[in-house]
Motif scaffolding. Sequence first.
Motif, PDB file in Angstrom:
ATOM      1  N   MET A 153      81.869  19.502  -9.079  1.00 46.95           N
ATOM      2  CA  MET A 153      83.278  19.914  -8.997  1.00 46.95           C
ATOM      3  C   MET A 153      84.174  18.684  -8.854  1.00 46.95           C
ATOM      4  O   MET A 153      85.212  18.590  -9.501  1.00 46.95           O
ATOM      5  N   LYS A 154      83.776  17.766  -8.007  1.00 47.92           N
ATOM      6  CA  LYS A 154      84.579  16.569  -7.772  1.00 47.92           C
ATOM      7  C   LYS A 154      84.459  15.562  -8.909  1.00 47.92           C
ATOM      8  O   LYS A 154      85.438  14.971  -9.331  1.00 47.92           O
ATOM      9  N   TRP A 155      83.238  15.351  -9.420  1.00 53.05           N
ATOM     10  CA  TRP A 155      83.003  14.337 -10.434  1.00 53.05           C
ATOM     11  C   TRP A 155      83.590  14.734 -11.792  1.00 53.05           C
ATOM     12  O   TRP A 155      84.249  13.933 -12.449  1.00 53.05           O
ATOM     13  N   ALA A 156      83.342  15.976 -12.214  1.00 55.54           N
ATOM     14  CA  ALA A 156      83.787  16.424 -13.534  1.00 55.54           C
ATOM     15  C   ALA A 156      85.114  17.165 -13.479  1.00 55.54           C
ATOM     16  O   ALA A 156      85.606  17.607 -14.507  1.00 55.54           O
ATOM     17  N   ARG A 157      85.672  17.314 -12.293  1.00 53.58           N
ATOM     18  CA  ARG A 157      86.925  18.055 -12.096  1.00 53.58           C
ATOM     19  C   ARG A 157      86.849  19.439 -12.731  1.00 53.58           C
ATOM     20  O   ARG A 157      87.695  19.848 -13.516  1.00 53.58           O
ATOM     21  N   HIS A 158      85.796  20.151 -12.356  1.00 53.49           N
ATOM     22  CA  HIS A 158      85.551  21.478 -12.915  1.00 53.49           C
ATOM     23  C   HIS A 158      85.700  22.525 -11.824  1.00 53.49           C
ATOM     24  O   HIS A 158      85.101  22.415 -10.761  1.00 53.49           O
ATOM     25  N   ASP A 197      78.546  24.225 -17.922  1.00 49.09           N
ATOM     26  CA  ASP A 197      79.712  25.104 -17.987  1.00 49.09           C
ATOM     27  C   ASP A 197      80.965  24.300 -18.317  1.00 49.09           C
ATOM     28  O   ASP A 197      81.812  24.755 -19.081  1.00 49.09           O
ATOM     29  N   LYS A 198      81.088  23.106 -17.761  1.00 46.54           N
ATOM     30  CA  LYS A 198      82.233  22.247 -18.068  1.00 46.54           C
ATOM     31  C   LYS A 198      82.236  21.871 -19.543  1.00 46.54           C
ATOM     32  O   LYS A 198      83.281  21.903 -20.200  1.00 46.54           O
ATOM     33  N   ALA A 245      75.468  21.647  -2.718  1.00 48.44           N
ATOM     34  CA  ALA A 245      75.768  20.214  -2.805  1.00 48.44           C
ATOM     35  C   ALA A 245      75.907  19.772  -4.259  1.00 48.44           C
ATOM     36  O   ALA A 245      76.838  19.035  -4.599  1.00 48.44           O
ATOM     37  N   GLY A 246      75.017  20.224  -5.115  1.00 54.30           N
ATOM     38  CA  GLY A 246      75.103  19.882  -6.530  1.00 54.30           C
ATOM     39  C   GLY A 246      76.356  20.425  -7.172  1.00 54.30           C
ATOM     40  O   GLY A 246      77.015  19.738  -7.964  1.00 54.30           O
ATOM     41  N   ILE A 247      76.706  21.651  -6.823  1.00 50.68           N
ATOM     42  CA  ILE A 247      77.919  22.259  -7.363  1.00 50.68           C
ATOM     43  C   ILE A 247      79.145  21.516  -6.870  1.00 50.68           C
ATOM     44  O   ILE A 247      80.054  21.209  -7.644  1.00 50.68           O
ATOM     45  N   TYR A 248      79.180  21.191  -5.598  1.00 44.07           N
ATOM     46  CA  TYR A 248      80.336  20.488  -5.034  1.00 44.07           C
ATOM     47  C   TYR A 248      80.509  19.104  -5.665  1.00 44.07           C
ATOM     48  O   TYR A 248      81.630  18.706  -5.995  1.00 44.07           O
TER      49      TYR A 248
END
Length: 78
Positions: free
Chosen positions: A55-60, A23-24, A49-52
């Motif tokens: 979210m942090k790694w790709a800033r999405h 999605d990113k 956990a994967g989504i979180y």
Amino acid sequence: MLLYLVIYFVLMNLFSAYMMYWDKQKAVRGEWRIPEFELFCLAALGGFAGIYLVMKWARHKTQHWQFYAAVILSALFW
């Protein structure tokens, strides 16, 4: 039984992380996006956990407080 649960969570989180990253990439290219409802469902099914992490790694989706809250609530639910 515990082994099946661990395998389920690992696979669900890998799939959820992939969907968030995909999605990113679509957002960067300006393409049609994955609906947030589908990502909410993945978090509720155990992929929080994967989504979180994506979210942090790709800033999405870090500016969407509703999405962030849904991920945290699904983690608390599980």
